[in-house]
Write a protein that holds these residues in place. Sequence first.
Motif, PDB file in Angstrom:
ATOM      1  N   PHE A 123       0.832  -1.206   0.000  1.00 40.77           N
ATOM      2  CA  PHE A 123       0.000   0.000   0.000  1.00 40.77           C
ATOM      3  C   PHE A 123       0.868   1.257   0.000  1.00 40.77           C
ATOM      4  CE2 PHE A 123      -1.855   3.280   2.806  1.00 40.77           C
ATOM      5  CZ  PHE A 123      -2.935   3.674   2.024  1.00 40.77           C
ATOM      6  N   LEU A 124       1.875   1.309   0.869  1.00 43.75           N
ATOM      7  CA  LEU A 124       2.734   2.488   0.955  1.00 43.75           C
ATOM      8  C   LEU A 124       3.616   2.638  -0.283  1.00 43.75           C
ATOM      9  CD1 LEU A 124       3.694   2.311   4.733  1.00 43.75           C
ATOM     10  CD2 LEU A 124       2.215   3.995   3.639  1.00 43.75           C
ATOM     11  N   ASP A 125       4.080   1.524  -0.837  1.00 44.78           N
ATOM     12  CA  ASP A 125       4.878   1.582  -2.072  1.00 44.78           C
ATOM     13  C   ASP A 125       4.049   2.181  -3.207  1.00 44.78           C
ATOM     14  OD1 ASP A 125       7.102   0.530  -0.865  1.00 44.78           O
ATOM     15  OD2 ASP A 125       6.855  -1.498  -1.678  1.00 44.78           O
ATOM     16  N   ASP A 126       2.796   1.754  -3.311  1.00 44.35           N
ATOM     17  CA  ASP A 126       1.913   2.292  -4.358  1.00 44.35           C
ATOM     18  C   ASP A 126       1.647   3.773  -4.135  1.00 44.35           C
ATOM     19  OD1 ASP A 126       1.752  -0.124  -5.644  1.00 44.35           O
ATOM     20  OD2 ASP A 126      -0.190  -0.691  -4.795  1.00 44.35           O
ATOM     21  N   TYR A 127       1.467   4.157  -2.876  1.00 47.46           N
ATOM     22  CA  TYR A 127       1.243   5.569  -2.560  1.00 47.46           C
ATOM     23  C   TYR A 127       2.445   6.409  -2.987  1.00 47.46           C
ATOM     24  CZ  TYR A 127      -0.001   9.767   0.099  1.00 47.46           C
ATOM     25  OH  TYR A 127      -0.306  11.070   0.453  1.00 47.46           O
ATOM     26  N   GLU A 128       3.640   5.898  -2.690  1.00 46.01           N
ATOM     27  CA  GLU A 128       4.859   6.664  -2.975  1.00 46.01           C
ATOM     28  C   GLU A 128       5.179   6.750  -4.464  1.00 46.01           C
ATOM     29  OE1 GLU A 128       7.972   7.363   0.158  1.00 46.01           O
ATOM     30  OE2 GLU A 128       7.866   5.176   0.101  1.00 46.01           O
ATOM     31  N   LYS A 129       4.550   5.919  -5.281  1.00 42.30           N
ATOM     32  CA  LYS A 129       4.719   6.064  -6.733  1.00 42.30           C
ATOM     33  C   LYS A 129       4.208   7.429  -7.186  1.00 42.30           C
ATOM     34  CE  LYS A 129       4.077   1.139  -7.798  1.00 42.30           C
ATOM     35  NZ  LYS A 129       3.128   0.147  -8.390  1.00 42.30           N
ATOM     36  N   VAL A 130       3.227   7.948  -6.473  1.00 42.37           N
ATOM     37  CA  VAL A 130       2.601   9.226  -6.821  1.00 42.37           C
ATOM     38  C   VAL A 130       3.115  10.350  -5.932  1.00 42.37           C
ATOM     39  CG1 VAL A 130       0.398  10.451  -7.103  1.00 42.37           C
ATOM     40  CG2 VAL A 130       0.525   7.983  -7.553  1.00 42.37           C
ATOM     41  N   ARG A 131       3.216  10.080  -4.611  1.00 45.24           N
ATOM     42  CA  ARG A 131       3.615  11.104  -3.636  1.00 45.24           C
ATOM     43  C   ARG A 131       4.652  10.524  -2.673  1.00 45.24           C
ATOM     44  NH1 ARG A 131       0.263  15.559  -2.761  1.00 45.24           N
ATOM     45  NH2 ARG A 131       0.572  15.523  -0.508  1.00 45.24           N
ATOM     46  N   PRO A 132       5.923  10.642  -2.961  1.00 44.19           N
ATOM     47  CA  PRO A 132       6.963  10.114  -2.058  1.00 44.19           C
ATOM     48  C   PRO A 132       6.867  10.764  -0.676  1.00 44.19           C
ATOM     49  CG  PRO A 132       7.886  10.683  -4.201  1.00 44.19           C
ATOM     50  CD  PRO A 132       6.493  11.236  -4.181  1.00 44.19           C
ATOM     51  N   LEU A 133       7.132   9.975   0.350  1.00 41.36           N
ATOM     52  CA  LEU A 133       7.062  10.473   1.719  1.00 41.36           C
ATOM     53  C   LEU A 133       8.432  10.981   2.175  1.00 41.36           C
ATOM     54  CD1 LEU A 133       4.885   7.669   3.380  1.00 41.36           C
ATOM     55  CD2 LEU A 133       4.138   9.890   2.518  1.00 41.36           C
ATOM     56  N   SER A 134       8.433  12.129   2.816  1.00 39.29           N
ATOM     57  CA  SER A 134       9.663  12.696   3.368  1.00 39.29           C
ATOM     58  C   SER A 134       9.945  12.060   4.726  1.00 39.29           C
ATOM     59  CB  SER A 134       9.495  14.207   3.540  1.00 39.29           C
ATOM     60  OG  SER A 134       8.530  14.466   4.552  1.00 39.29           O
ATOM     61  N   VAL A 135      11.111  12.374   5.280  1.00 39.10           N
ATOM     62  CA  VAL A 135      11.444  11.909   6.627  1.00 39.10           C
ATOM     63  C   VAL A 135      10.428  12.454   7.631  1.00 39.10           C
ATOM     64  CG1 VAL A 135      13.139  12.018   8.492  1.00 39.10           C
ATOM     65  CG2 VAL A 135      13.891  11.634   6.128  1.00 39.10           C
ATOM     66  N   PHE A 136      10.027  13.705   7.452  1.00 41.82           N
ATOM     67  CA  PHE A 136       9.010  14.298   8.331  1.00 41.82           C
ATOM     68  C   PHE A 136       7.697  13.512   8.265  1.00 41.82           C
ATOM     69  CE2 PHE A 136       5.412  17.335   8.722  1.00 41.82           C
ATOM     70  CZ  PHE A 136       5.546  17.642  10.063  1.00 41.82           C
ATOM     71  N   SER A 137       7.291  13.130   7.050  1.00 38.64           N
ATOM     72  CA  SER A 137       6.058  12.353   6.883  1.00 38.64           C
ATOM     73  C   SER A 137       6.127  11.036   7.629  1.00 38.64           C
ATOM     74  CB  SER A 137       5.784  12.075   5.400  1.00 38.64           C
ATOM     75  OG  SER A 137       5.372  13.236   4.719  1.00 38.64           O
ATOM     76  N   TRP A 138       7.252  10.339   7.485  1.00 38.58           N
ATOM     77  CA  TRP A 138       7.405   9.054   8.163  1.00 38.58           C
ATOM     78  C   TRP A 138       7.341   9.223   9.678  1.00 38.58           C
ATOM     79  CZ3 TRP A 138       6.489   4.824   5.762  1.00 38.58           C
ATOM     80  CH2 TRP A 138       6.843   4.650   4.411  1.00 38.58           C
ATOM     81  N   ARG A 139       7.948  10.286  10.174  1.00 36.65           N
ATOM     82  CA  ARG A 139       8.000  10.476  11.623  1.00 36.65           C
ATOM     83  C   ARG A 139       6.627  10.787  12.207  1.00 36.65           C
ATOM     84  NH1 ARG A 139      13.263  13.797  13.595  1.00 36.65           N
ATOM     85  NH2 ARG A 139      12.268  13.241  15.574  1.00 36.65           N
ATOM     86  N   ILE A 140       5.837  11.638  11.539  1.00 33.59           N
ATOM     87  CA  ILE A 140       4.522  11.938  12.118  1.00 33.59           C
ATOM     88  C   ILE A 140       3.528  10.816  11.828  1.00 33.59           C
ATOM     89  CG2 ILE A 140       4.903  14.423  12.113  1.00 33.59           C
ATOM     90  CD1 ILE A 140       2.872  14.595   9.815  1.00 33.59           C
ATOM     91  N   LEU A 141       3.769  10.060  10.758  1.00 37.39           N
ATOM     92  CA  LEU A 141       2.958   8.860  10.530  1.00 37.39           C
ATOM     93  C   LEU A 141       3.143   7.891  11.693  1.00 37.39           C
ATOM     94  CD1 LEU A 141       1.366   6.702   8.941  1.00 37.39           C
ATOM     95  CD2 LEU A 141       3.415   6.283   7.579  1.00 37.39           C
TER      96      LEU A 141
END
Length: 307
Positions: free
Chosen positions: A224-242
């Motif tokens: 699910f996350l790999d597919d999401y990142e094909k369109v909108r890559p997650l930054s380090v900030f995104s990973w941390r608040i996720l």
Amino acid sequence: MEVDNYQGYQIGDQYYFIAPTEQVEVIHLEHNWCADFLIENGYRQVAKVIQNQQEQWITTENDKHYIVLQANQSSQMKLSHGEQLAHFHQTGALYPYTPNYISTYGLWQSLWEEKLAGFEAYYQTQLEVRPASRYLRLFIDTFPYLIGLTENAIQYVQEANLERRFDRPDQACITFQRYRNQLEHYFIFSDQFFYDHPSRDLAEYIRPFLLDNNEKKNQYIRSFLDDYEKVRPLSVFSWRILFARLLCPIHLFDFIDKAKHQVDSEETYFRYKDLLEKQVNYEKGLKSFYHMVGIDPNQNEIPFLDW
């Protein structure tokens, strides 16, 4: 018809849904503005609130308040779920206004502190209740555990907010209060909209998987996350608040909040007991989360749990 617990009617190519509400009109107005924007940008399946014959957004009947939502058609995107959500966030990030009442962007720390204070006050009142049901005793016995988890989450998000490795996809966008696969359903109900960081929806989608004991859950989350990142890559900030949002036991607070307004029963006790027992799976998933999604926290200088 009934769709996602909304009672509905179809008249020609129009669909109408009646839903109870506890929100004031200005919140429904902000929901509607978001709905109009999404409909104009291709999300024809969004159901928006319409006025009654007295030109009011909220209808009162027998001291209860209701709204009616209208949708013109139903449709679904032919993409993977992760890509669907990424495109929804992509569109929602283009919304040209910042809502005043449905925005929680950047406010998680203060909101969780308020939530914890409110539940601590409720906990104190329940200590005096006699006789105490099995559910109430279980709640009282386990509430300190919720306090500990929430304080961890508050500290984690506080530190994450100091992170400077963020990118354009970290801006606020239209999200859901609790994302539960709504984009895969025939209708999207606008009274569920929030305006927040996209990680809100990612966390709420992942949360049930972490509770589950399914051997393939790691594979589902990673895909699910790999597919999401094909369109909108997650930054380090995104990973941390996720991760911070997953750390906060929102699912347990949601259960307790709902139970407060229901008749205390043995069913409530067993459902809460089952949810608490699943915390073993949940904590195990949290502990290995970064490894599961293919991120080295040491290399990326991301704090991780060691409990």
